[in-house]
Design a protein around this motif. Structure first.
Motif, short mmCIF file in Angstrom:
data_model
loop_
_atom_site.label_atom_id
_atom_site.label_comp_id
_atom_site.label_asym_id
_atom_site.label_seq_id
_atom_site.Cartn_x
_atom_site.Cartn_y
_atom_site.Cartn_z
N SER A 98 0.83 -1.20 0.00
CA SER A 98 0.00 0.00 0.00
C SER A 98 0.86 1.25 0.00
CB SER A 98 -0.92 0.00 1.22
OG SER A 98 -1.81 -1.10 1.17
N ALA A 99 1.93 1.21 0.77
CA ALA A 99 2.83 2.35 0.83
C ALA A 99 3.50 2.59 -0.52
CB ALA A 99 3.88 2.14 1.91
N ASN A 130 -14.42 -10.63 -4.73
CA ASN A 130 -13.59 -11.82 -4.83
C ASN A 130 -13.81 -12.54 -6.15
OD1 ASN A 130 -12.75 -11.19 -2.29
ND2 ASN A 130 -13.42 -13.10 -1.33
N LEU A 131 -12.98 -13.53 -6.39
CA LEU A 131 -13.17 -14.45 -7.51
C LEU A 131 -13.87 -15.68 -6.97
CD1 LEU A 131 -12.61 -15.51 -10.39
CD2 LEU A 131 -10.41 -16.35 -9.53
N ASP A 132 -15.13 -15.89 -7.37
CA ASP A 132 -15.87 -17.04 -6.83
C ASP A 132 -16.68 -17.79 -7.88
OD1 ASP A 132 -18.13 -15.45 -7.31
OD2 ASP A 132 -18.28 -14.80 -5.22
N PHE A 133 -16.59 -17.38 -9.15
CA PHE A 133 -17.32 -18.05 -10.23
C PHE A 133 -18.82 -18.14 -9.95
CE2 PHE A 133 -12.95 -19.51 -10.46
CZ PHE A 133 -12.65 -19.43 -11.81
N LYS A 185 -7.26 -11.56 -3.28
CA LYS A 185 -5.85 -11.25 -3.46
C LYS A 185 -5.14 -11.19 -2.11
CE LYS A 185 -6.69 -8.89 -7.80
NZ LYS A 185 -6.49 -7.66 -8.61
N LYS A 186 -3.84 -11.46 -2.15
CA LYS A 186 -3.06 -11.47 -0.92
C LYS A 186 -2.51 -10.10 -0.54
CE LYS A 186 -1.51 -16.28 -0.77
NZ LYS A 186 -0.34 -17.18 -0.65
N TYR A 187 -2.12 -9.32 -1.55
CA TYR A 187 -1.39 -8.09 -1.27
C TYR A 187 -2.17 -6.83 -1.62
CZ TYR A 187 2.29 -11.60 -1.25
OH TYR A 187 3.04 -12.73 -0.99
N LEU A 188 -2.90 -6.84 -2.73
CA LEU A 188 -3.59 -5.64 -3.19
C LEU A 188 -5.05 -5.66 -2.76
CD1 LEU A 188 -2.06 -5.35 -6.77
CD2 LEU A 188 -1.23 -4.39 -4.63
N LYS A 189 -5.28 -5.97 -1.51
CA LYS A 189 -6.65 -6.11 -1.01
C LYS A 189 -7.42 -4.80 -1.05
CE LYS A 189 -5.63 -10.03 2.04
NZ LYS A 189 -6.49 -11.00 1.35
N ASN A 190 -6.71 -3.68 -0.95
CA ASN A 190 -7.37 -2.38 -0.91
C ASN A 190 -7.38 -1.67 -2.26
OD1 ASN A 190 -7.80 -2.59 1.91
ND2 ASN A 190 -5.69 -1.94 2.30
N PHE A 191 -6.92 -2.34 -3.30
CA PHE A 191 -6.91 -1.73 -4.63
C PHE A 191 -8.35 -1.61 -5.14
CE2 PHE A 191 -6.46 -1.31 -9.13
CZ PHE A 191 -5.26 -0.65 -9.33
N LYS A 192 -8.71 -0.45 -5.66
CA LYS A 192 -10.08 -0.18 -6.12
C LYS A 192 -10.06 0.28 -7.57
CE LYS A 192 -11.50 1.42 -1.51
NZ LYS A 192 -10.14 1.32 -0.91
N VAL A 219 6.58 -7.56 -8.52
CA VAL A 219 6.01 -7.36 -7.19
C VAL A 219 4.62 -6.78 -7.39
CG1 VAL A 219 6.22 -6.12 -5.00
CG2 VAL A 219 8.27 -6.98 -6.15
N PRO A 220 3.57 -7.38 -6.83
CA PRO A 220 2.21 -6.87 -7.04
C PRO A 220 2.10 -5.38 -6.74
CG PRO A 220 2.11 -8.99 -5.95
CD PRO A 220 3.57 -8.60 -5.98
N GLY A 221 1.55 -4.65 -7.69
CA GLY A 221 1.32 -3.22 -7.51
C GLY A 221 2.49 -2.33 -7.82
N VAL A 222 3.64 -2.91 -8.18
CA VAL A 222 4.85 -2.11 -8.39
C VAL A 222 5.28 -2.22 -9.86
CG1 VAL A 222 7.25 -1.76 -7.69
CG2 VAL A 222 5.56 -2.56 -6.02
N PRO A 223 5.41 -1.08 -10.56
CA PRO A 223 5.74 -1.13 -11.99
C PRO A 223 7.11 -1.75 -12.26
CG PRO A 223 4.92 1.03 -11.37
CD PRO A 223 5.18 0.28 -10.10
N LEU A 224 7.15 -2.50 -13.35
CA LEU A 224 8.39 -3.10 -13.85
C LEU A 224 8.60 -2.58 -15.25
CD1 LEU A 224 10.67 -5.29 -13.72
CD2 LEU A 224 8.98 -6.90 -14.60
N ASN A 225 9.71 -1.89 -15.51
CA ASN A 225 9.97 -1.28 -16.81
C ASN A 225 10.98 -2.08 -17.61
OD1 ASN A 225 8.26 0.77 -16.09
ND2 ASN A 225 9.88 2.26 -15.67
N ILE A 226 10.67 -2.33 -18.88
CA ILE A 226 11.58 -3.01 -19.78
C ILE A 226 11.64 -2.18 -21.06
CG2 ILE A 226 12.13 -5.14 -21.01
CD1 ILE A 226 10.32 -6.63 -19.06
N SER A 227 12.86 -1.76 -21.42
CA SER A 227 13.03 -0.85 -22.55
C SER A 227 13.79 -1.53 -23.67
CB SER A 227 13.79 0.40 -22.09
OG SER A 227 14.11 1.22 -23.19
#
Length: 341
Positions: A61-62, A108-111, A121-128, A331-339
């Motif tokens: 979250s931080a 949640n994902l419950d079909f 989700k384990k880490y991004l529970k507060n993502f909206k 890492v969930p929620g953290v951008p990964l850049n590939i150029s």
């Protein structure tokens, strides 16, 4: 010969789900998120170590809050910014185009059968939804709820009914009532997303797994190519592919599961050796492993699923076959850049 994966669990979930879908209506804003500090490095990523504790949620979250600014500073034409949103969900940016992939961002994902299967989700529970940037396109690989998640897509469509959607034809009955600008791609077909400077991001569909009877058309994988054609990305969330067809393609970046998910006597999601073979066939430079089974899940059906292999064992297999290919763990929620440069 076409790769076939007749998957009894998703087919069962799909059948049970038909009568229990509900509508959700949260508001959506155009808040900009996931900007990345300018950095000339070829690859830029944050790599904090996370655990399954409450503390790790605070760390993520931080990090998200730290990256949230008024406007995105990421403007690489031939570069990908990849943000993993857990499960099968991603936010990609290439050439200034923002693509939301298989989003699960509401509930949640419950079909539709939470008494049998319920995952969060384990880490991004507060993502909206309000944390999303202004999206240019939604990309849907499969027609089942873990890719075509109506709890998320319904409120998105209510706010943005004209948003461009590129999807598997298997999702037509789900998406046609929601969005007015849907392009359905069969394997081998292309579509383009125009960038702000008039160039285009190209999206090409490839054949994925067959989820259901053997005569059903396959779901989709995709190859996404940057505007100047210097960098390409392949994504298919089950690591299922036709070797002959994929061997004719090329992708610098492969996003794929590497940990197998198994039912008794059946493979739900492949990985390990198959992921190494995929990278070899595509002549890839980077592999971005996704852990789409790493969710907090419960229920009878969840208890039937086991896993095989780890990211570390995959790295060992890859090193033997393709020692020059780099593994970039998201890492969930953290951008990964590939150029490309």
């Amino acid at each position: 010969m076409m790769a076939v994966q007749c998957n009894p669990l998703p087919q069962l979930l799909h059948t049970l789900n038909k009568t229990v879908r509900q509508h959700f209506t949260p508001l959506i804003s155009n808040t900009r998120l996931f900007s990345t500090r300018k950095n000339p490095a070829f690859i830029t990523s944050y790599t904090p170590k996370l655990s399954n504790s409450r503390g790790s949620n605070s760390v993520v979250s931080a990090l998200i809050s730290e990256e949230k600014v008024a406007e995105s500073s990421f403007s690489g034409i031939d570069a990908f910014q990849l943000t993993y949103l857990e499960g099968n969900s991603w936010l990609w940016e290439v050439g200034g185009v923002k693509i939301l992939v298989d989003p699960i961002l509401v509930g949640n994902l419950d079909f539709g059968i939470p008494f049998l299967y319920d995952a969060s989700k384990k880490y991004l529970k507060n993502f909206k939804l309000t944390d999303l940037p202004e999206i240019d396109c939604i990309l849907i690989t499969q027609s089942l709820d873990d890719h075509c998640h109506l709890k998320t897509l319904i409120p998105l469509s209510q706010k943005l009914p004209n948003l461009k959607v590129i999807a598997t034809p298997n999702a037509k009955t789900l998406l046609d009532p929601l969005f007015t600008n849907v392009i359905y791609l069969e394997p081998g077909q292309d579509s383009k997303i125009e960038t702000k400077n008039g160039s285009h991001v190209k999206i090409r569909a490839t054949a994925g797994p067959v989820l259901g009877p053997p005569w059903q058309r396959p779901e989709n994988g995709y190859i996404v190519t940057s505007p100047q054609g210097q960098l390409s990305l392949y994504y298919e969330p089950h690591c299922v592919y036709d070797k002959e067809i994929i061997g004719k393609e090329k992708a610098d970046i492969v996003i794929t599961p590497v940990i197998k998910q198994l039912l008794p006597s059946f493979t739900l999601v492949s990985g390990q050796e198959d992921a190494v073979c995929l990278a070899k066939l595509l002549h890839s430079k980077f592999v971005v492993p996704m852990k789409n089974g790493d969710l907090d899940s419960k229920g009878v059906l969840a208890n039937l699923v086991s896993s095989e292999g780890t990211i570390e064992s995959f790295k060992g297999l890859l090193l033997k076959e393709l020692p020059d290919v780099k593994v970039l763990e998201p890492v969930p929620g953290v951008p990964l850049n590939i150029s490309a440069s």
